[in-house]
Design an enzyme around this catalytic site. Structure first.
Site, PDB file in Angstrom:
ATOM      1  N   SER A 106       0.868  -1.171   0.000  1.00 15.82           N
ATOM      2  CA  SER A 106       0.000   0.000   0.000  1.00 15.82           C
ATOM      3  C   SER A 106       0.904   1.221   0.000  1.00 15.82           C
ATOM      4  CB  SER A 106      -0.864   0.000   1.270  1.00 15.82           C
ATOM      5  OG  SER A 106      -1.526   1.245   1.429  1.00 15.82           O
ATOM      6  N   TYR A 142      -1.938   0.055  10.732  1.00 18.60           N
ATOM      7  CA  TYR A 142      -1.950  -0.425   9.339  1.00 18.60           C
ATOM      8  C   TYR A 142      -0.652  -0.034   8.637  1.00 18.60           C
ATOM      9  CZ  TYR A 142      -3.734  -0.977   4.509  1.00 18.60           C
ATOM     10  OH  TYR A 142      -3.920  -1.337   3.195  1.00 18.60           O
TER      11      TYR A 142
HETATM   12  N1  NAP Z   1      -8.742  -0.650  -0.933  1.00 17.98           N
HETATM   13  C1  NAP Z   1      -7.690   0.128  -0.781  1.00 17.98           C
HETATM   14  O1  NAP Z   1      -7.794   1.373  -0.748  1.00 17.98           O
HETATM   15  C2  NAP Z   1      -6.310  -0.468  -0.682  1.00 17.98           C
HETATM   16  C3  NAP Z   1      -5.220   0.389  -0.864  1.00 17.98           C
HETATM   17  C4  NAP Z   1      -3.932  -0.123  -0.762  1.00 17.98           C
HETATM   18  C5  NAP Z   1      -3.727  -1.451  -0.480  1.00 17.98           C
HETATM   19  N2  NAP Z   1      -4.809  -2.275  -0.276  1.00 17.98           N
HETATM   20  C6  NAP Z   1      -4.517  -3.664   0.048  1.00 17.98           C
HETATM   21  O2  NAP Z   1      -4.975  -4.486  -1.005  1.00 17.98           O
HETATM   22  C7  NAP Z   1      -5.379  -5.748  -0.505  1.00 17.98           C
HETATM   23  C8  NAP Z   1      -6.804  -6.050  -0.939  1.00 17.98           C
HETATM   24  O3  NAP Z   1      -7.629  -4.999  -0.497  1.00 17.98           O
HETATM   25  P1  NAP Z   1      -9.135  -4.809  -0.995  1.00 17.98           P
HETATM   26  O4  NAP Z   1      -9.385  -3.363  -1.090  1.00 17.98           O
HETATM   27  O5  NAP Z   1      -9.407  -5.676  -2.161  1.00 17.98           O
HETATM   28  O6  NAP Z   1      -9.903  -5.301   0.317  1.00 17.98           O
HETATM   29  P2  NAP Z   1     -11.049  -6.393   0.577  1.00 17.98           P
HETATM   30  O7  NAP Z   1     -12.062  -6.339  -0.508  1.00 17.98           O
HETATM   31  O8  NAP Z   1     -11.446  -6.185   1.991  1.00 17.98           O
HETATM   32  O9  NAP Z   1     -10.257  -7.768   0.418  1.00 17.98           O
HETATM   33  C9  NAP Z   1      -9.484  -8.328   1.418  1.00 17.98           C
HETATM   34  C10 NAP Z   1      -9.313  -9.781   1.071  1.00 17.98           C
HETATM   35  O10 NAP Z   1      -8.437 -10.371   2.046  1.00 17.98           O
HETATM   36  C11 NAP Z   1      -9.017 -11.587   2.471  1.00 17.98           C
HETATM   37  N3  NAP Z   1      -8.535 -11.894   3.802  1.00 17.98           N
HETATM   38  C12 NAP Z   1      -8.587 -11.128   4.912  1.00 17.98           C
HETATM   39  N4  NAP Z   1      -8.063 -11.783   5.956  1.00 17.98           N
HETATM   40  C13 NAP Z   1      -7.677 -13.011   5.486  1.00 17.98           C
HETATM   41  C14 NAP Z   1      -7.082 -14.162   6.074  1.00 17.98           C
HETATM   42  N5  NAP Z   1      -6.751 -14.198   7.370  1.00 17.98           N
HETATM   43  N6  NAP Z   1      -6.823 -15.234   5.284  1.00 17.98           N
HETATM   44  C15 NAP Z   1      -7.141 -15.218   3.981  1.00 17.98           C
HETATM   45  N7  NAP Z   1      -7.714 -14.165   3.361  1.00 17.98           N
HETATM   46  C16 NAP Z   1      -7.971 -13.078   4.123  1.00 17.98           C
HETATM   47  C17 NAP Z   1     -10.512 -11.387   2.386  1.00 17.98           C
HETATM   48  O11 NAP Z   1     -11.167 -12.625   2.180  1.00 17.98           O
HETATM   49  P3  NAP Z   1     -11.955 -13.494   3.273  1.00 17.98           P
HETATM   50  O12 NAP Z   1     -12.590 -12.527   4.233  1.00 17.98           O
HETATM   51  O13 NAP Z   1     -12.925 -14.286   2.455  1.00 17.98           O
HETATM   52  O14 NAP Z   1     -10.880 -14.344   3.898  1.00 17.98           O
HETATM   53  C18 NAP Z   1     -10.624 -10.554   1.124  1.00 17.98           C
HETATM   54  O15 NAP Z   1     -10.693 -11.389  -0.016  1.00 17.98           O
HETATM   55  C19 NAP Z   1      -5.182  -5.684   1.014  1.00 17.98           C
HETATM   56  O16 NAP Z   1      -3.919  -6.221   1.354  1.00 17.98           O
HETATM   57  C20 NAP Z   1      -5.214  -4.188   1.292  1.00 17.98           C
HETATM   58  O17 NAP Z   1      -4.521  -3.855   2.475  1.00 17.98           O
HETATM   59  C21 NAP Z   1      -6.091  -1.816  -0.391  1.00 17.98           C
END
Ligand code: NAP
Length: 265
Positions: free
Chosen positions: A143, A156
């Site tokens: 991120s 975070y």
């Molecule tokens: N959205 C943003 O603004 C943003 C910006 C920068 C970076 N990111 C990063 O990008 C990644 C994806 O984010 P997103 O926005 O797509 O969020 P999201 O829709 O909340 O997706 C998070 C994913 O992680 C999985 N997850 C969480 N805990 C887990 C565990 N213990 N074991 C296996 N899977 C797990 C969830 O699946 P289950 O609940 O089904 O396990 C879900 O598929 C994350 O690492 C986040 O920090 C996001």
């Protein structure tokens, strides 16, 4: 520029956190690029439905329920493969937006467990298989929070700095072996669940994160970036790619039609 088509040995791509957002979009994109995608997450019904959708489109996908923090389960998962071409460490997220003075240590522990130890678990378990492919790639979805801080974000931010350091150190340690290490650092991405998870299901608070921002990134924008980096020729290692929406110049400098500034990502 030519896109590198995956060879037979390097055609399997494992995506963690593939049940929603960036992970689901990445699974779709990599499958369309010719990879046999293995979708993993805790919610089996969701990854199964996405895998079905990918297969119905004529591509190849399977679903495997996996909690990235469960090392025994991760090790068991790894035994299914002789070789793996791509590992996308995407599972993760944020919990809370509390200042250091009052933040919940349990939130910090959980964020470290998922974003850092989860990435460590999968990377350790699959590294021999990535090497065995002869042309492996580890992607770490960190991120912009892995590269700067903001008030309320420390838990975070600390975890994502950990993910960044893991990627950077791994690249040093395995140089000479046929595995690339790519870090993708997105800024503000409007996904269905990221902010909702951060604010414990509070939809109103989650919506405020993106309020007034013209065109935050979408999950597919980030998936496109990941897929582009992965499909460069094998000798090209995109070390770090920072991707933000045009409306976001930094964590704290976000253009909003309402001209308010919120902090996110
Ligand atoms: N959205 C943003 O603004 C943003 C910006 C920068 C970076 N990111 C990063 O990008 C990644 C994806 O984010 P997103 O926005 O797509 O969020 P999201 O829709 O909340 O997706 C998070 C994913 O992680 C999985 N997850 C969480 N805990 C887990 C565990 N213990 N074991 C296996 N899977 C797990 C969830 O699946 P289950 O609940 O089904 O396990 C879900 O598929 C994350 O690492 C986040 O920090 C996001």
């Amino acid at each position: 520029m030519a896109t590198a088509a995956p060879s037979a040995a390097s055609r399997i791509a494992v995506v963690t956190g593939a049940s929603s957002g960036i992970g689901a979009a990445t699974a779709r994109r990599l499958a369309a690029a010719g990879y046999r995608v293995v979708l993993t997450a805790r919610r089996k019904d969701r990854i199964e439905a996405i895998a079905e959708e990918i297969n119905a489109a004529g591509h190849s996908a399977t679903a495997y329920r996996l909690d990235v923090t469960d090392r025994a389960a991760v090790d068991e998962f790894a035994t299914a493969f002789k070789a793996v071409g791509v590992l996308v460490n995407n599972a993760g997220g944020a919990l809370g937006l509390d200042p250091v003075a009052t933040a919940d240590p349990d939130d910090w522990r959980r964020m470290y467990e998922t974003n850092v130890i989860g990435t460590l678990n999968l990377t350790q378990a699959l590294l021999p298989k990535l090497v065995a492919s002869g042309d492996g790639t580890v992607v770490v979805v960190s991120s912009t929070a892995g590269h700067g801080t903001y008030e309320g974000g420390a838990g975070y931010v600390a975890a994502k700095h950990g993910a960044h350091v893991l990627a950077e150190t791994l690249r040093l340690e395995i140089v000479g072996r046929p595995v690339r290490v790519i870090e993708i650092a997105p800024g503000m991405v409007k996904t269905e669940e990221f902010a909702l998870t951060r604010f414990g299901g509070d939809a109103e608070r989650a919506a405020q994160v993106y309020e007034g921002v013209p065109d935050p990134l979408t999950a597919d924008d980030v998936a496109d970036t990941i897929t582009w980096a992965v499909t460069r020729p094998s000798h090209v290692n995109v070390d770090l790619l920072v991707v933000r929406p045009r409306a976001q110049a930094s964590h704290t400098k976000v253009h909003r039609e309402s001209s308010q500034v919120h902090r996110e990502s």
